[in-house]
Design a protein around this motif. Structure first.
Motif, short mmCIF file in Angstrom:
data_model
loop_
_atom_site.label_atom_id
_atom_site.label_comp_id
_atom_site.label_asym_id
_atom_site.label_seq_id
_atom_site.Cartn_x
_atom_site.Cartn_y
_atom_site.Cartn_z
N MET A 4 40.65 48.41 47.05
CA MET A 4 41.09 47.32 46.18
C MET A 4 42.48 46.81 46.55
N ILE A 18 45.82 42.46 47.55
CA ILE A 18 44.93 42.76 46.43
C ILE A 18 43.54 42.25 46.80
N ARG A 20 40.23 42.36 45.18
CA ARG A 20 39.17 42.40 44.17
C ARG A 20 38.80 40.97 43.80
N ASN A 25 40.65 39.32 41.06
CA ASN A 25 41.74 40.28 41.29
C ASN A 25 42.32 40.83 39.99
N LEU A 31 42.50 49.92 40.77
CA LEU A 31 43.40 49.11 41.58
C LEU A 31 44.84 49.58 41.41
#
Length: 242
Positions: A4, A18, A20, A25, A31
């Protein structure tokens, strides 16, 4: 499983991404754990890494906290807030490159950066009030220090977004650039920082952080009595100029 938060190092620059994008995100606990681990490794790297770039994959920088995880207990008290603070307190300067939405928790994360670069598509908003939330990750402290108290109040009270150009105008972002130049500009600034003396840059960041709330006279005294002194390679660096 897909990481992630991705990390790539090149030329003394560490880039954290980042990753995701399918969830805009959003910041979930998994994360946060990965980001926390990367921050620990960067802090331990010393001057092997001169600057950190934080960016995100996909059209949105960060939609904020993953509200689907509300009620799930974090690993320790004040977990997310402590990670944001650790990011802000890294010895290396942190550049944050923002495209698309950067909302609430995502904005609190971005505010941990020393330099924020906004794409033209960027929109920054504090939407705590939309959900009946109150900040605990630093919004009420870092946002007014960046944009001034009264603009911060407007953003927090209304929840209305600020676009990339307005973010640059009010000082929330250092620059607003075309989306297709966002990574290039972040990289150019990172390379400029990485080319500087790590000794000087790290000392500057520490002084800026320590003196941010001091009156001028106290700040001047702090600079004098807390100076890191000249770098070990100062003579070599000076000789290169002549």
């Amino acid at each position: 499983m897909t990481d992630m938060v991705l990390r790539a190092d090149e030329g003394g620059i560490a880039t954290l991404t980042i990753n995701r994008a399918d969830k805009r995100n959003a910041l979930n606990l998994a994360l946060w754990a990965e980001l926390d681990a990367h921050i620990s490794n960067l802090a331990a790297a010393g001057d092997a890494i001169g600057v950190v770039v934080l960016r995100a994959n996909g059209p949105v920088f960060c939609a904020g906290n993953d509200l689907k995880e509300r009620g799930i207990e974090a690993p320790r008290p004040h977990y997310q807030a402590s990670i944001v603070t650790r990011l802000a307190e890294l010895p290396q300067p942190v550049i944050v490159a923002v495209q698309g939405g950067c909302f609430t928790g995502g904005l609190e994360l971005a505010l941990a950066g020393d330099i924020i670069i906004a794409a033209e598509s960027a929109h920054f908003a504090d939407t705590h009030g939309k959900f009946g939330l109150v900040p605990i990750w630093g919004m009420s402290q870092r946002l007014p220090r960046r944009v001034g108290e009264w603009k911060a109040r407007e953003m927090s009270f209304t929840g209305l977004p600020v676009d990339g150009r307005e973010a640059a105008r009010i000082g929330l972002a250092n620059h607003c650039v075309a989306d297709d130049r966002l990574d290039l500009v972040a990289r150019t600034l990172a390379e400029a920082i990485a080319a500087q003396s790590r000794h000087s840059v790290f000392a500057y960041k520490r002084l800026y952080r320590e003196q941010s709330d001091l009156p001028l006279a106290a700040g001047l005294a702090h600079e004098v009595f807390n100076s890191a002194g000249v770098a070990p390679d100062v003579a070599e660096r000076v000789s290169r100029q002549f």
